[in-house]
Design a protein around this motif. Structure first.
Motif, mmCIF file in Angstrom:
data_model
loop_
_atom_site.group_PDB
_atom_site.id
_atom_site.type_symbol
_atom_site.label_atom_id
_atom_site.label_comp_id
_atom_site.label_asym_id
_atom_site.label_seq_id
_atom_site.Cartn_x
_atom_site.Cartn_y
_atom_site.Cartn_z
ATOM 1 N N LYS A 393 0.884 -1.247 -0.096
ATOM 2 C CA LYS A 393 0.147 -0.099 -0.115
ATOM 3 C C LYS A 393 0.805 1.098 -0.020
ATOM 4 C CE LYS A 393 -4.143 1.965 2.301
ATOM 5 N NZ LYS A 393 -5.039 1.742 3.454
ATOM 6 N N LYS A 396 2.199 1.770 -3.455
ATOM 7 C CA LYS A 396 1.409 1.782 -4.514
ATOM 8 C C LYS A 396 1.375 0.951 -5.387
ATOM 9 C CE LYS A 396 0.895 6.652 -3.415
ATOM 10 N NZ LYS A 396 0.851 8.166 -4.172
ATOM 11 N N ASN A 473 -5.593 -1.690 -3.143
ATOM 12 C CA ASN A 473 -4.551 -2.542 -2.963
ATOM 13 C C ASN A 473 -4.750 -4.125 -3.265
ATOM 14 O OD1 ASN A 473 -1.978 -2.532 -2.066
ATOM 15 N ND2 ASN A 473 -2.333 -3.832 -0.408
#
Length: 479
Positions: A393, A396, A473
């Motif tokens: 996360k 990204k 995610n």
């Protein structure tokens, strides 16, 4: 005619030999069963690397009770190879001893794991720093244990270098390096609070025990888990700019070795945008893990080009390091590149700091080789924990799994691979394959021809996610 004289063995000796042979056979059988060797899948491969004078040996083995994956570096010199191989063998021996001891607790999916990887820092065409990491999971808890060992080699003079070969050091030098290490550790916010001052002092004051490497303008010290810090810090790495050590390095070092004092800039690159997909289309995403491979990946690329097909390659950092040109060719051909960790460990059994190193270091290597940072991540074995979700996360990079497993890693048979895919494929599928098995390359032409005949179009994972308007995610399996 001379008659051959028959040898008569005493009955007691015959009985002893039979008994001894029986005991030996039983002992070997028991050892094989304990190690799960009645169901073994083993593969050994040696191939040239991108580094002159170095070959990479990859050995994998799967049994009922353990998984073993060992990468080793081979040179043409026994004096260099022997101490390295001795250390690798010692790690494997200790691991198998622990597996044998804890066999009763290894049931179902709970298999022990030994993963030995090597990072190579090239100084010039005959000087290298090899940094091995041995990661083990046996029966001693959820988290594994990492051990680091470095070998600095000179393939021209056929020897392993000692610290004294590159640096003149005394008490004053060690104290100065101690102060530099402390300053560098302060910059590592995730590590600094866990450092034990007394243990750090003890480790630094013993230069003969340093685990070190040189490369890319830095002198690096490595510390095993618990060596200088609490377990939460994991293994610790401290990079010291070479210019800070200039006065301690041997005078002829920079000229002889052509050492640079500044870090190299990272290459820059940007992937062209992909055209939008027709929502009514029939799409599948083909993915390839564990590469790049010097022999199999070119065959896969050739077939994909023949069928005008784009795919997604989830690469290992250690493979990219050894075959950067092949990684670059994959990117140049317009395929998508994802991150598959640095060395393929089970991330679900690793701490946050260890997971972060696996993901970020692999990402950096992929970017160094291809000019672009991977935007997707696939965890080895599909295994993950909260740390994996947290780091991906932060980076990204959505977590990408699969909906169709070709089982190419298991069957190693082209017909079986095609049969498995044909049986489970549907529109929107993400297909798992590996560009390290020759049988997968064998299967690909028939697979693409058959699926195209059924009306399927091949897209990258990112294109497939955009079609489904997927955000966040993950993890994503798709159809």
């Amino acid at each position: 005619m001379n008659k051959r004289k028959k040898t008569r063995w005493p009955v007691w000796l015959v009985g002893f030999i039979v008994l001894a042979g029986g005991i030996l056979g039983i002992n070997l059988m028991v050892q094989n069963v304990l190690a799960g060797n009645h169901s073994v899948t083993e593969n050994v491969e040696v191939s040239p690397s991108a580094y002159p004078g170095l070959n990479i040996e990859t050995r994998t083995k799967k049994t009922k009770h353990y998984i073993l994956s060992i990468s080793n570096v081979l040179t043409n010199n026994k004096e260099i190879n022997t101490p390295i191989q001795t250390w690798v063998n010692d790690q494997e021996k200790k691991f198998l001893t622990q597996v044998k001891t804890g066999t009763k607790t290894l049931q179902g999916d709970h298999r022990a794991e030994l993963n030995i990887t090597v990072d190579t820092n090239k100084i010039n065409d005959h000087l290298y720093s090899l940094v091995f990491t041995s990661y083990q999971i046996t029966t001693g808890g959820a988290n594994g244990q990492s051990i680091i060992k470095s070998f600095n080699i000179d393939t021209a003079e056929n020897k392993i270098l000692n610290l004294s070969d590159i640096m003149t050091y005394d008490k004053a030098t060690v104290n100065h390096i101690m102060s530099i290490v402390k300053e560098e550790l302060k910059k590592q916010k995730n590590v600094h609070s866990y450092v034990f001052e007394a243990e750090l002092q003890k480790s630094i004051k013993n230069p003969s025990g340093w685990k070190w490497s040189i490369g890319n303008g830095v002198f690096t010290l490595y510390f095993n888990k618990y060596e200088i810090a609490a377990g939460a810090a994991g293994t610790v790495q401290v990079n010291i700019p070479l210019k800070s050590l200039h006065s301690y390095l041997k005078k002829d070092l920079t000229k002889k070795w052509n050492i640079t004092y500044e870090n190299n800039d990272e290459p820059k690159g940007k992937r062209p945008t992909q055209p939008p997909l027709d929502p009514k289309g029939k799409y599948v995403a083909l993915t390839f893990d564990d590469g790049p491979h010097p022999k199999v990946t070119p065959r896969v690329l050739k077939t994909l080009k023949e069928y005008n097909t784009k795919a997604t390659f989830f690469m290992l950092g250690v493979q990219v390091e050894y075959y950067p040109d092949m990684a670059k060719k994959v990117a140049k051909a317009g395929h998508e590149i994802g991150n598959h960790s640095k060395s393929h460990p089970n991330l679900a059994n690793m701490s946050l700091s260890e997971v972060r190193k696996q993901i970020i270091e692999s990402s950096h290597r992929i970017k160094d080789a291809t000019g672009e940072k991977p935007t997707l991540f696939r965890p080895p074995y599909g295994a993950m924990n909260e740390s994996v979700k947290k780091v991906t996360k932060e980076q990204k990079t959505p977590i990408i799994l699969w909906s169709v497993d070709s089982l190419d890693w298991k069957s190693r048979n082209a017909q079986a691979v095609n049969k498995e895919v044909a049986k489970n494929i549907r529109s929107g599928s993400i297909v798992l394959m590996h560009d390290i098995h020759a049988s997968t390359a064998d299967a690909l032409p028939h697979m693409l021809k058959s699926l195209k005949k059924q009306g399927y179009q091949f897209v990258t994972v990112s294109q497939l996610l955009s079609l489904n308007k997927s955000t966040g995610n993950g993890p994503y399996y798709n159809q």
